[in-house]
Design a protein around this motif. Sequence first.
Motif, short mmCIF file in Angstrom:
data_model
loop_
_atom_site.label_atom_id
_atom_site.label_comp_id
_atom_site.label_asym_id
_atom_site.label_seq_id
_atom_site.Cartn_x
_atom_site.Cartn_y
_atom_site.Cartn_z
N PRO A 135 -29.55 -12.11 10.01
CA PRO A 135 -29.40 -11.13 8.92
C PRO A 135 -29.39 -9.68 9.39
O PRO A 135 -28.94 -8.81 8.65
N MET A 136 -29.85 -9.43 10.62
CA MET A 136 -29.84 -8.05 11.13
C MET A 136 -28.48 -7.65 11.69
O MET A 136 -28.24 -6.47 11.97
N LEU A 137 -27.59 -8.61 11.88
CA LEU A 137 -26.30 -8.34 12.51
C LEU A 137 -25.23 -8.10 11.46
O LEU A 137 -24.98 -8.96 10.62
N GLY A 138 -24.62 -6.92 11.49
CA GLY A 138 -23.59 -6.60 10.51
C GLY A 138 -22.22 -7.07 10.95
O GLY A 138 -22.04 -7.70 12.00
N ALA A 139 -21.23 -6.76 10.15
CA ALA A 139 -19.85 -7.14 10.46
C ALA A 139 -19.34 -6.35 11.66
O ALA A 139 -19.65 -5.17 11.83
N GLN A 140 -18.55 -7.02 12.51
CA GLN A 140 -17.94 -6.38 13.68
C GLN A 140 -16.43 -6.28 13.52
O GLN A 140 -15.72 -6.05 14.49
N ALA A 141 -15.96 -6.49 12.31
CA ALA A 141 -14.54 -6.34 12.02
C ALA A 141 -14.33 -4.99 11.32
O ALA A 141 -15.21 -4.53 10.59
#
Length: 709
Positions: A618-624
């Motif tokens: 949940p701490m990792l956001g979108a990388q697109a």
Amino acid sequence: MLGLQIVGREMLIMNSTDAFTLAVREHDRAVRERGLNLWVGSEPTFTDRYSQAPEWLSSALGGEKEARAHELAKELATHMSGAMILRSTGRLYPGESRPRWNIGLYRRSDGAPFWQGPPDPLLCEEALPASPDLDIWVAALAEALTEAGWPVDTEDDAEVDNSRDTELEIDADTDKRELVVRGEGESEKLRFALSIATVTTDSVSARLGLPALDSMPRCHKVLDAVARSARNAGLSTLIIAGDAPPTDENFELTTITPDPAVIEINSAPNASAEQFLWRSRRIYDSASTVGLTPYRLYFNGAVADSGGGGHITLGGPSPHTSPFILQPQLVLRLVRFFNHHPALSYLFAHDFVGGSGISVRPDERGIDAFDELVLELDLLANCPELTPDLVWQGLAGNSHRSEINIEKLWNPFLKGRGRLGLVEFRALRMPQSTERATALACLLRAIVAMLSAVPYDKPLIDWGRALHDRHALPFYLEQDLQQVFDALALAGLGLGKPIEQVLRTDKFRLMAKVRLPGYVLELRRAMEFWPLLGDVTSEEQGGSSRLIDSSTARVELRLRPAPLKEGQEMAASGAWPEIAISSGNLPLPMRLERDYLGELKVYGLRYRRFPPTQGLHPMLGAQAPVIFRASYPGEACDFVITLHEWEPRGEAYPGLPEDMDDAEMRRSERVTVSKVDRDSSVERATTELPEACRGVGDYCVDIRFLSVS
């Protein structure tokens, strides 16, 4: 020029100049020459790709699905002459309140008529007449069964069992009867449930529930008596329900059932690949006529299969004549061959593959499971008297969620359908065309034919991380597939160019081709291995659908020298102009490879597409969007290639893609190219690739790990 061919005893008319059909016939000839009676069946699944209703997204039942299945059965019956409609009760799955419906088409394999009774209401174009007289029909059936050798048991006063009455809702006040006759044994009794069923709001039909009939002669003797009684009672329509009748090489059963998001057709088995092609064309055409498709198109142009997969099953005309029963070692050889060729597991697979998927490879279940499999295969291979029972026992860990499924090989615990001599291949996405489906059938039949004649005892390969690193990229899967083609050709079972070309074509993976000075950069969707959420891992533990985290994606980059213009000479090997490809500040170590077009460079990148509502990290956001940069030494400008997950300007799409061409255009539009100065603010690679960094593999980099500094 048209050619005539008999398949079973049914005449098919095909274009004899069609290269694909000719290749299929040649494949059949090669398999026959090896004395192998190898039948093939399939379970194609179709969906309403325009609908957002639950029954077409995740649910097995509900909405209009059953009505659409009735339309499909009616349409399919027009393509399969002589079919009798049978409405039996399907399976009851955990978490579902009632059994699923099941509509069958029972017919002679040669298409000749055999059912002489009234048709099912689905096959009637005109409105049904007034309600039939149940008393007259009961008397007529009793007389017909008595004449056939089954006298009525007047002492039996059992109640009608309506617990399995799921095909049509019957009111509690509706007149129902149960006719009990004496069977061939002293204590055996056959029970026939008769009723008047509501078909529509203003029409009714007679309905008969058949008892279980375990032999072909008995089954057809009963059906003849039922047909005669229906005619004598003046019935204009008749719904036949109950247990499915037996089949053999002369009689076949095709069923239509619901599954999450799709309607599934369990196709009758075929004695040849050409018959498989004939039947597939009728199934696909019927589905298309009622507005169902074997694929889904998403707003951004991404292509998925129907959602239910496209399983293929191999066996024989009967359980005891199945090649897997006659040659029990065939299953062992298949396991070894598939282990050596991951292309067979992934290149034609549905979206949910890997250790948590619905068709797990044996070497994806962990180190301990792999070691046990190595030991078991060696023990079975050295058994002096190998039997199907030993094969099933030795590989009993093979579950329903297996790539090569043997639960219907010689399973004593699956009553009525466990000992059929069948091997099912479950790692297949639903093919988009009948040619693709038939090409896959030919590929699997050819592999089995090869392994039936040539021992294959190579030790299992422990692929380790390479299985989900190297073999996640389509390029390496395509190279592996070529090795399979070469092995088949060496064994005299080559598939031929038309079939091989169909198997090589995977346009839905191509996102875009970017033209750069001297190069073409191709971006392709690669394989991804999504994790399962929670501890619900099987249908038995909690339902037919499972929650997964599908937020990750993988893209493959292929860099090729641009096609030469007329008069130019090909550059010498390795003499490409220098170019560096990077993402963020990370240079991508493109691997130099070669294929039938020449040299190219290949590498993959894995990233998080979106933060899921319920998922991991949940701490990792979108990388697109993902940004790539192409840099030429000595040049003042770089090229920036951006892969967007959505329309680049963030605008809404006007609707779902109209067709495959529209979807291809949308995928291409999601890749944008711009030219920037070297001193631009756009980030570019300034550091060397770390020698030891988690997430950086030999074939792919996972930039999710690089987000942690």
